[in-house]
Design a protein around this motif. Structure first.
Motif, PDB file in Angstrom:
ATOM      1  N   ASP A  15      54.613  29.583  38.413  1.00  0.00           N
ATOM      2  CA  ASP A  15      54.165  29.511  39.800  1.00  0.00           C
ATOM      3  C   ASP A  15      52.803  30.207  39.845  1.00  0.00           C
ATOM      4  O   ASP A  15      52.715  31.424  39.691  1.00  0.00           O
ATOM      5  N   MET A  16      51.741  29.435  40.060  1.00  0.00           N
ATOM      6  CA  MET A  16      50.390  29.995  39.992  1.00  0.00           C
ATOM      7  C   MET A  16      50.140  31.046  41.069  1.00  0.00           C
ATOM      8  O   MET A  16      49.356  31.972  40.877  1.00  0.00           O
ATOM      9  N   THR A  17      50.820  30.902  42.222  1.00  0.00           N
ATOM     10  CA  THR A  17      50.661  31.902  43.279  1.00  0.00           C
ATOM     11  C   THR A  17      51.135  33.265  42.801  1.00  0.00           C
ATOM     12  O   THR A  17      50.472  34.283  43.008  1.00  0.00           O
ATOM     13  N   GLU A  18      52.299  33.280  42.131  1.00  0.00           N
ATOM     14  CA  GLU A  18      52.826  34.540  41.599  1.00  0.00           C
ATOM     15  C   GLU A  18      51.878  35.127  40.561  1.00  0.00           C
ATOM     16  O   GLU A  18      51.626  36.341  40.537  1.00  0.00           O
TER      17      GLU A  18
ATOM     18  N   ASN B 258      45.697  39.992  40.901  1.00  0.00           N
ATOM     19  CA  ASN B 258      45.030  40.701  41.997  1.00  0.00           C
ATOM     20  C   ASN B 258      45.600  42.105  42.185  1.00  0.00           C
ATOM     21  O   ASN B 258      44.866  43.050  42.477  1.00  0.00           O
ATOM     22  N   SER B 259      46.911  42.246  42.019  1.00  0.00           N
ATOM     23  CA  SER B 259      47.527  43.565  42.150  1.00  0.00           C
ATOM     24  C   SER B 259      47.068  44.501  41.043  1.00  0.00           C
ATOM     25  O   SER B 259      46.796  45.683  41.282  1.00  0.00           O
ATOM     26  N   ALA B 260      46.994  43.999  39.820  1.00  0.00           N
ATOM     27  CA  ALA B 260      46.588  44.836  38.686  1.00  0.00           C
ATOM     28  C   ALA B 260      45.135  45.288  38.822  1.00  0.00           C
ATOM     29  O   ALA B 260      44.777  46.399  38.435  1.00  0.00           O
ATOM     30  N   PHE B 261      44.284  44.426  39.386  1.00  0.00           N
ATOM     31  CA  PHE B 261      42.866  44.744  39.577  1.00  0.00           C
ATOM     32  C   PHE B 261      42.573  45.081  41.047  1.00  0.00           C
ATOM     33  O   PHE B 261      41.490  44.792  41.545  1.00  0.00           O
TER      34      PHE B 261
ATOM     35  N   LYS C 161      36.789  41.139  41.137  1.00  0.00           N
ATOM     36  CA  LYS C 161      37.134  40.216  40.049  1.00  0.00           C
ATOM     37  C   LYS C 161      36.918  38.775  40.490  1.00  0.00           C
ATOM     38  O   LYS C 161      36.965  38.457  41.691  1.00  0.00           O
ATOM     39  N   GLN C 162      36.672  37.954  39.522  1.00  0.00           N
ATOM     40  CA  GLN C 162      36.596  36.518  39.750  1.00  0.00           C
ATOM     41  C   GLN C 162      37.571  35.864  38.779  1.00  0.00           C
ATOM     42  O   GLN C 162      37.442  36.026  37.559  1.00  0.00           O
ATOM     43  N   VAL C 163      38.545  35.163  39.319  1.00  0.00           N
ATOM     44  CA  VAL C 163      39.581  34.540  38.486  1.00  0.00           C
ATOM     45  C   VAL C 163      39.352  33.034  38.451  1.00  0.00           C
ATOM     46  O   VAL C 163      39.249  32.384  39.488  1.00  0.00           O
ATOM     47  N   GLU C 164      39.254  32.496  37.262  1.00  0.00           N
ATOM     48  CA  GLU C 164      39.081  31.053  37.097  1.00  0.00           C
ATOM     49  C   GLU C 164      40.271  30.496  36.327  1.00  0.00           C
ATOM     50  O   GLU C 164      40.660  31.038  35.284  1.00  0.00           O
TER      51      GLU C 164
ATOM     52  N   MET D 190      55.280  39.482  34.167  1.00  0.00           N
ATOM     53  CA  MET D 190      54.482  39.156  32.985  1.00  0.00           C
ATOM     54  C   MET D 190      52.995  39.169  33.305  1.00  0.00           C
ATOM     55  O   MET D 190      52.183  39.724  32.567  1.00  0.00           O
ATOM     56  N   GLY D 191      52.638  38.533  34.429  1.00  0.00           N
ATOM     57  CA  GLY D 191      51.236  38.480  34.817  1.00  0.00           C
ATOM     58  C   GLY D 191      50.652  39.849  35.113  1.00  0.00           C
ATOM     59  O   GLY D 191      49.519  40.151  34.737  1.00  0.00           O
ATOM     60  N   PHE D 192      51.458  40.699  35.771  1.00  0.00           N
ATOM     61  CA  PHE D 192      50.967  42.029  36.136  1.00  0.00           C
ATOM     62  C   PHE D 192      50.711  42.877  34.897  1.00  0.00           C
ATOM     63  O   PHE D 192      49.645  43.505  34.766  1.00  0.00           O
ATOM     64  N   TYR D 193      51.664  42.904  33.966  1.00  0.00           N
ATOM     65  CA  TYR D 193      51.491  43.730  32.768  1.00  0.00           C
ATOM     66  C   TYR D 193      50.349  43.208  31.898  1.00  0.00           C
ATOM     67  O   TYR D 193      49.601  43.994  31.302  1.00  0.00           O
ATOM     68  N   ALA D 194      50.208  41.881  31.828  1.00  0.00           N
ATOM     69  CA  ALA D 194      49.107  41.302  31.053  1.00  0.00           C
ATOM     70  C   ALA D 194      47.762  41.652  31.685  1.00  0.00           C
ATOM     71  O   ALA D 194      46.817  42.037  30.991  1.00  0.00           O
ATOM     72  N   ALA D 195      47.678  41.541  33.012  1.00  0.00           N
ATOM     73  CA  ALA D 195      46.426  41.841  33.708  1.00  0.00           C
ATOM     74  C   ALA D 195      46.099  43.332  33.642  1.00  0.00           C
ATOM     75  O   ALA D 195      44.927  43.711  33.517  1.00  0.00           O
ATOM     76  N   ARG D 196      47.120  44.172  33.710  1.00  0.00           N
ATOM     77  CA  ARG D 196      46.867  45.613  33.615  1.00  0.00           C
ATOM     78  C   ARG D 196      46.335  45.976  32.232  1.00  0.00           C
ATOM     79  O   ARG D 196      45.477  46.858  32.095  1.00  0.00           O
ATOM     80  N   TRP D 197      46.843  45.298  31.210  1.00  0.00           N
ATOM     81  CA  TRP D 197      46.331  45.517  29.848  1.00  0.00           C
ATOM     82  C   TRP D 197      44.860  45.082  29.765  1.00  0.00           C
ATOM     83  O   TRP D 197      44.037  45.771  29.149  1.00  0.00           O
ATOM     84  N   LEU D 198      44.537  43.951  30.397  1.00  0.00           N
ATOM     85  CA  LEU D 198      43.143  43.504  30.421  1.00  0.00           C
ATOM     86  C   LEU D 198      42.261  44.513  31.150  1.00  0.00           C
ATOM     87  O   LEU D 198      41.140  44.791  30.721  1.00  0.00           O
TER      88      LEU D 198
END
Length: 248
Positions: free
Chosen positions: A3-6, A12-15, A20-23, A213-221
């Motif tokens: 789900d791309m919204t999730e 966005n939460s991690a950053f 940021k600009q997300v593509e 998954m998205g949050f932990y990955a983005a926080r690592w980034l």
């Protein structure tokens, strides 16, 4: 599958405090840009796919951190596919079902862990490790009338499918044979895919925990890009069992 919204909410939460600009681009577009040396990014989340060695070498040379979702390669955050399938198997056994089949995707790298979860559930709950109830295809297009007949001919009470899309395809093939779900067979999926939410009957499944998954990955980034902290990431999260309408 995601789900791309999730996923975007998680980034966005991690950053949260950072501009940021997300593509969002396809893997084909991404690979072409990387090979042409025209890719510009500070960090990359690779969602549900992989890259070739040349692309990985290019990213490392450019110093662009990248992380995989649901692929246990290099740095990753993945769903615990083994435990998710095991939980579904235990759920079916708890309903009193004993003859449980498995519809797998032999070409997917995550099929191995999901199949192991199925086998463990069979072993621990039914003491039966027979492979006579296993039907595997290379891709979803391989699921046809013979797939549905396979499980019906073996008097299965339930079928654990590799993912929700496989479950939807199998339910459709069963309907063509005049067999209703869950009347004739109980069916489970995996992923909580977007298509599941509009398909009826609603499939019993396990979530991918996309947001986590998205949050932990983005926080690592963020640690790599903003804080200049470089460390390996190998993390698994557990999904939640969602009861639907496909289990008797």
């Amino acid at each position: 599958f995601f789900d791309m919204t999730e996923l975007l909410d998680a980034i966005n939460s991690a950053f949260a405090e950072n501009w940021k600009q997300v593509e969002v681009i396809t893997f084909a577009h991404f690979s072409s840009a990387a090979h042409a040396k025209t890719l510009h990014a500070d960090g990359i989340i690779l969602a549900f796919g992989t890259i070739d060695c040349d692309t990985a070498a290019f990213l490392e040379h450019k110093g662009i951190p990248f992380v995989f979702l649901n692929r246990t390669e290099r740095n990753y955050v993945a769903n615990n596919n083994y435990k998710g399938m095991l939980r579904l198997g235990e759920y079916l056994a708890g309903k009193g079902m004993k003859r449980i089949g498995y519809l797998g995707c032999r070409m997917s790298p995550i099929n191995r862990d999901r199949f192991r979860g199925y086998l463990t559930a069979q072993s621990e709950n039914l003491q039966d490790l027979s492979r006579d109830l296993v039907f595997e295809v290379d891709a979803i297009d391989g699921i046809g009338p013979e797939s549905a007949a396979f499980f019906l001919d073996r008097s299965c009470e339930a079928v654990m499918c590799f993912n929700d899309n496989f479950a939807i395809r199998l339910i459709t093939e069963l309907a063509r044979l005049g067999k209703a779900v869950p009347g004739a067979l109980s069916i489970t999926g995996f992923d909580d895919a977007p298509l599941r939410r509009i398909f009826r009957p609603l499939i019993t499944t396990v979530t991918l925990s996309t947001y986590e998954m998205g949050f932990y990955a983005a926080r690592w980034l963020k640690d790599n890009i903003v804080n200049r902290i470089s460390r390996s990431l190998k993390l698994e999260v557990e999904g939640e069992l969602l009861e639907g309408e496909t289990v008797a």
